[in-house]
Design an enzyme around this catalytic site. Structure first.
Site, PDB file in Angstrom:
ATOM      1  N   HIS A 196       9.665  43.054 -18.580  1.00  0.00           N
ATOM      2  CA  HIS A 196      10.724  42.182 -18.077  1.00  0.00           C
ATOM      3  C   HIS A 196      11.953  42.211 -18.977  1.00  0.00           C
ATOM      4  O   HIS A 196      13.073  42.004 -18.530  1.00  0.00           O
ATOM      5  CB  HIS A 196      10.195  40.768 -17.848  1.00  0.00           C
ATOM      6  CG  HIS A 196       9.371  40.696 -16.598  1.00  0.00           C
ATOM      7  ND1 HIS A 196       8.012  40.843 -16.607  1.00  0.00           N
ATOM      8  CD2 HIS A 196       9.743  40.574 -15.300  1.00  0.00           C
ATOM      9  CE1 HIS A 196       7.577  40.789 -15.360  1.00  0.00           C
ATOM     10  NE2 HIS A 196       8.596  40.629 -14.550  1.00  0.00           N
ATOM     11  N   ARG A 244      14.320  35.901  -9.050  1.00  0.00           N
ATOM     12  CA  ARG A 244      13.177  35.656  -9.953  1.00  0.00           C
ATOM     13  C   ARG A 244      13.283  34.229 -10.498  1.00  0.00           C
ATOM     14  O   ARG A 244      13.807  34.010 -11.594  1.00  0.00           O
ATOM     15  CB  ARG A 244      13.185  36.663 -11.103  1.00  0.00           C
ATOM     16  CG  ARG A 244      12.821  38.091 -10.704  1.00  0.00           C
ATOM     17  CD  ARG A 244      12.744  38.989 -11.948  1.00  0.00           C
ATOM     18  NE  ARG A 244      12.009  40.203 -11.703  1.00  0.00           N
ATOM     19  CZ  ARG A 244      12.566  41.385 -11.410  1.00  0.00           C
ATOM     20  NH1 ARG A 244      13.864  41.496 -11.326  1.00  0.00           N
ATOM     21  NH2 ARG A 244      11.810  42.449 -11.222  1.00  0.00           N
ATOM     22  N   ARG A 260      11.715  34.002  -4.854  1.00  0.00           N
ATOM     23  CA  ARG A 260      10.302  34.195  -5.205  1.00  0.00           C
ATOM     24  C   ARG A 260       9.824  32.979  -5.979  1.00  0.00           C
ATOM     25  O   ARG A 260      10.480  32.531  -6.915  1.00  0.00           O
ATOM     26  CB  ARG A 260      10.128  35.441  -6.064  1.00  0.00           C
ATOM     27  CG  ARG A 260       8.669  35.596  -6.467  1.00  0.00           C
ATOM     28  CD  ARG A 260       8.408  36.834  -7.235  1.00  0.00           C
ATOM     29  NE  ARG A 260       9.013  36.797  -8.546  1.00  0.00           N
ATOM     30  CZ  ARG A 260       9.004  37.852  -9.372  1.00  0.00           C
ATOM     31  NH1 ARG A 260       8.468  38.991  -8.981  1.00  0.00           N
ATOM     32  NH2 ARG A 260       9.541  37.759 -10.562  1.00  0.00           N
ATOM     33  N   GLU A 274       1.814  43.710  -4.727  1.00  0.00           N
ATOM     34  CA  GLU A 274       1.904  44.246  -6.085  1.00  0.00           C
ATOM     35  C   GLU A 274       0.544  44.370  -6.760  1.00  0.00           C
ATOM     36  O   GLU A 274       0.449  44.726  -7.925  1.00  0.00           O
ATOM     37  CB  GLU A 274       2.883  43.424  -6.931  1.00  0.00           C
ATOM     38  CG  GLU A 274       2.670  41.934  -6.914  1.00  0.00           C
ATOM     39  CD  GLU A 274       3.769  41.176  -7.673  1.00  0.00           C
ATOM     40  OE1 GLU A 274       4.579  41.781  -8.370  1.00  0.00           O
ATOM     41  OE2 GLU A 274       3.777  39.939  -7.562  1.00  0.00           O
ATOM     42  N   ASN A 329       6.693  47.480  -9.765  1.00  0.00           N
ATOM     43  CA  ASN A 329       6.461  47.405 -11.217  1.00  0.00           C
ATOM     44  C   ASN A 329       5.023  47.006 -11.497  1.00  0.00           C
ATOM     45  O   ASN A 329       4.319  47.621 -12.302  1.00  0.00           O
ATOM     46  CB  ASN A 329       7.393  46.383 -11.868  1.00  0.00           C
ATOM     47  CG  ASN A 329       8.833  46.605 -11.495  1.00  0.00           C
ATOM     48  OD1 ASN A 329       9.203  47.730 -11.163  1.00  0.00           O
ATOM     49  ND2 ASN A 329       9.644  45.568 -11.525  1.00  0.00           N
ATOM     50  N   ASP A 330       4.587  45.947 -10.822  1.00  0.00           N
ATOM     51  CA  ASP A 330       3.208  45.516 -11.032  1.00  0.00           C
ATOM     52  C   ASP A 330       2.226  46.404 -10.276  1.00  0.00           C
ATOM     53  O   ASP A 330       1.122  46.640 -10.744  1.00  0.00           O
ATOM     54  CB  ASP A 330       3.034  44.050 -10.603  1.00  0.00           C
ATOM     55  CG  ASP A 330       3.489  43.113 -11.707  1.00  0.00           C
ATOM     56  OD1 ASP A 330       3.159  43.384 -12.874  1.00  0.00           O
ATOM     57  OD2 ASP A 330       4.194  42.139 -11.410  1.00  0.00           O
ATOM     58  N   ARG A 386       2.376  47.157 -18.536  1.00  0.00           N
ATOM     59  CA  ARG A 386       3.769  47.599 -18.403  1.00  0.00           C
ATOM     60  C   ARG A 386       4.610  47.309 -19.634  1.00  0.00           C
ATOM     61  O   ARG A 386       5.721  47.827 -19.768  1.00  0.00           O
ATOM     62  CB  ARG A 386       4.413  47.013 -17.135  1.00  0.00           C
ATOM     63  CG  ARG A 386       4.517  45.512 -17.116  1.00  0.00           C
ATOM     64  CD  ARG A 386       4.802  44.996 -15.715  1.00  0.00           C
ATOM     65  NE  ARG A 386       6.209  44.727 -15.490  1.00  0.00           N
ATOM     66  CZ  ARG A 386       6.676  43.996 -14.483  1.00  0.00           C
ATOM     67  NH1 ARG A 386       5.849  43.480 -13.583  1.00  0.00           N
ATOM     68  NH2 ARG A 386       7.946  43.787 -14.331  1.00  0.00           N
ATOM     69  N   CYS A 396      11.184  45.784  -3.958  1.00  0.00           N
ATOM     70  CA  CYS A 396      12.058  45.055  -4.889  1.00  0.00           C
ATOM     71  C   CYS A 396      11.733  45.389  -6.337  1.00  0.00           C
ATOM     72  O   CYS A 396      12.321  44.834  -7.252  1.00  0.00           O
ATOM     73  CB  CYS A 396      12.001  43.554  -4.650  1.00  0.00           C
ATOM     74  SG  CYS A 396      10.387  42.839  -4.957  1.00  0.00           S
TER      75      CYS A 396
HETATM   76  C1  PEP Z   1       7.465  43.920  -9.407  1.00  0.00           C
HETATM   77  O1  PEP Z   1       6.374  43.659  -9.913  1.00  0.00           O
HETATM   78  O2  PEP Z   1       7.769  45.061  -9.013  1.00  0.00           O
HETATM   79  C2  PEP Z   1       8.487  42.883  -9.261  1.00  0.00           C
HETATM   80  C3  PEP Z   1       9.582  43.093  -8.561  1.00  0.00           C
HETATM   81  O3  PEP Z   1       8.304  41.705  -9.883  1.00  0.00           O
HETATM   82  P1  PEP Z   1       8.424  41.519 -11.464  1.00  0.00           P
HETATM   83  O4  PEP Z   1       9.055  42.755 -12.035  1.00  0.00           O
HETATM   84  O5  PEP Z   1       9.264  40.312 -11.703  1.00  0.00           O
HETATM   85  O6  PEP Z   1       7.003  41.343 -11.889  1.00  0.00           O
HETATM   86 MG    MG Z   2       5.748  41.622 -10.191  1.00  0.00          MG
END
Ligand code: PEP
Ligand code: MG
Length: 580
Positions: free
Chosen positions: A195, A302, A342, A440, A463-464, A474, A511
């Site tokens: 993040h 977020r 979210r 995710e 991402n997740d 990550r 996203c």
């Molecule tokens: C993701 O996991 O891709 C996402 C958009 O949420 P975050 O990066 O805030 O976990």
């Molecule tokens: Mg996420």
């Protein structure tokens, strides 16, 4: 000193040239200087006055507590008053100024660090926790001393830019850089999609993470070049290298300016297929950048960032009204374009002060919707705030980390409860607010019928999804090389999600960071994606890629990629895809 080069993980593109500002690991980051003998008593008085001001502040907060405020709030303030009056805070730092000639901030931080270390030794977990109270009191005094929470310098007046060099920066700490003109970031820790990296990208300034021991090797004020595309940092560059990079920087700036002309151009492929480009934001104020980039709406707000950096607040969680005002501000700023909020996604690398985070493996622990369902009162406050804001413009509710049918059902139940409460209180809201899920977790992507049956839209958090599919943390730089959006398993799960949404007639967006990566735009188009949500800073580059894409020409290559399981074949097809 001879020039040398360090390598890391590139997380935010572009070139930055400036002097190093080393950030000490201590959370309480302040100026350090020695005070002249004749100034000592004035410095002592400065600290005494600051302590007295905080006393008054705490008294005011106490006297203004609403009658129905929970008893713990009063107790919490009492503890802070006691700490502030204790000789360890009220007297010892004054002695440090007199004996060591430290400036007031330095003396205070030295003593707080000393006390914090003593608290770390305590076995009783309750008492150990009081360390946070001492730090919060210290921060309050520092705020008065410095006029702000921190003493980070801005880029200086002579136009020399500052580059932050740190062992690690938390997403919460990163937020303080939003208002300061730093030219770039370097951290020892971190991964591509931590993040912290995401916030760096949203600030649109070059950053390299996972540099192992850069913060130990680089000295304060060293000249640095960050090459955010290559993940390279050059320390003390030779004049010729510096000149070359300044030239490249100028070229990039010109390209950026050119992109600006696309703001009003609709995002349509060459063969005439329209694509929706949405923005990811962390705060309502980011809507200005989203609007400026010509986003069709917000695809990911977020909301958890509203819950961070509240250590000095009486209420560590934002109240319903406070949240409502933020959501309303966003929806009004977007002028009728939809805002996807979210719900709270805390935990893992996004801890917040108000919640004790003790999970052994936080990425697999009580984060996001799991936390919200375990704290229904906190969740209901947020849901009511979002619903109330939906009376002022189109809002969609997006729920993170869902994996089980009963989690979806419980969430929908909570939304129904929040609606009933608002109705009973005669408060307006959009009764038909769309509710969607973040896909995710691989389990979610493998049980899509369960989702499309219950929900109005899907948004893939790549991402997740990558983190959980490939079983790599990550934020861990040691496994960052395994983080690969083009792994066939990731692509298959993504394809399944796009197909399931299309078949069910519900919108699917991406996203996660994949959506803003121009190297992947054509592949995502070829897979059938028509909604992309990314940082406003990436939007115009992605739009340019879309304008230059032809779905007919893309199709055979993207199909080949989806049929391939060999990295070599995938890479080959990616090259052809990008050349077409
Ligand atoms: C993701 O996991 O891709 C996402 C958009 O949420 P975050 O990066 O805030 O976990
Ligand atoms: Mg996420």
């Amino acid at each position: 000193m001879a020039s040398f080069t360090l390598h890391g993980i590139p997380v935010s593109r572009g070139i930055a040239i400036g002097r190093a500002h080393i950030l000490a690991p201590a959370a309480l980051e302040v100026k350090h200087y020695l005070v002249a003998n004749e100034q000592i008593e004035a410095e002592v008085l400065r600290l005494q006055n600051a302590i007295a001001t905080v006393h008054e502040e705490l008294q005011t907060i106490w006297s203004e507590l609403p009658k129905d405020a929970p008893a713990e709030l009063g107790a919490f303030i009492d503890v802070h008053v006691l700490i502030l009056s204790d000789p360890t805070i009220a007297l010892v730092p004054l002695e440090i100024i007199r004996t060591r000639f430290y400036n007031a901030e330095w003396a205070l931080v030295t003593q707080i660090d000393e006390l914090s270390a003593q608290f770390d030794e305590i076995e009783d977990p309750y008492l150990r926790e009081r360390k946070a109270d001492i730090q919060q009191v210290g921060e309050r005094v520092l705020k008065v001393l410095t006029g702000s929470a921190t003493s980070l310098p801005n880029s200086n007046d002579e136009g020399v830019h500052m580059i932050v060099v740190a062992h690690d920066i938390s997403p919460a700490d990163m937020l303080q850089f939003r208002d300061r003109a730093f030219a770039g970031f370097i951290t020892d820790l971190g991964g591509q999609n931590s993040h912290t990296a995401i916030v760096a990208r949203s600030l649109d300034i070059p950053a390299v993470v996972g540099m192992f021991n850069a913060s130990a090797i680089i000295a304060q004020d060293d000249w640095l070049i960050i090459d955010g595309d290559a993940g390279v940092v050059i320390v003390d560059p030779a004049p010729l290298v510096l000149a070359q990079y300044r030239e490249r920087q100028a070229v990039l700036q010109r390209e950026r300016k050119k992109l600006g002309k696309l703001k009003k151009t609709p995002a349509i492929t060459r063969d005439g297929t329209p694509v929706t480009l949405l923005a990811n934001i962390e705060f309502p104020d980011d809507c200005a950048a989203a609007m400026d980039a010509g986003a069709s709406g917000v695809g990911l707000f977020r909301s958890e960032f509203l819950f961070m950096n509240r250590a000095g607040f009486v209420n560590k969680l934002p109240s319903e009204d406070e949240q409502f005002e933020s959501y309303k501000k966003a929806v009004l700023a977007m002028k009728g374009r939809p805002v996807t909020i979210r719900t709270l996604d805390i935990g893992a690398d996004k801890p917040i002060d108000a919640v004790e985070h003790t999970a052994l493996n936080p990425a697999l622990g009580l984060r996001a919707i799991r936390y919200c369902l375990s704290e229904p009162q906190i969740f209901l406050v947020q849901l009511r705030a979002i619903l109330r804001a939906s009376a002022f413009g189109p809002i969609k509710l997006l729920v993170p980390m869902l994996a089980h049918a009963y989690e979806i059902d419980q969430t929908l139940n909570m939304i129904a409860q929040a609606k009933a409460q608002l109705q009973a209180a005669n408060k307006k809201f959009d009764a038909n607010i769309p509710v969607g899920a973040m896909i995710e977790i691989p389990a979610a992507a493998l049980s899509l019928p369960m989702f499309v049956k219950r929900l109005d839209f899907l948004s893939v958090g790549t991402n997740d999804l990558i983190q959980y599919t490939l079983a790599i943390d990550r934020v861990d730089h040691e496994v960052a090389h395994l983080y690969n959006p083009l792994h066939p398993a990731v692509l298959q799960l993504l394809q399944m999600t796009i197909d399931a949404g299309t078949k069910a007639g519900i919108p699917v967006s991406v996203c996660g960071e994949m959506a803003g990566d121009t190297k992947l735009t054509r592949l995502l188009l070829g897979m059938g994606l028509r909604e992309f949500s990314m940082h406003p800073a990436q939007l115009l580059s992605v739009k340019q890629e879309i304008l230059n894409s032809d779905l007919v020409r893309i199709a055979p290559h993207s199909k080949r990629i989806m049929r391939s399981y060999e990295p070599e074949a995938i890479n080959q097809a990616m090259l052809l895809l990008r050349a077409n």
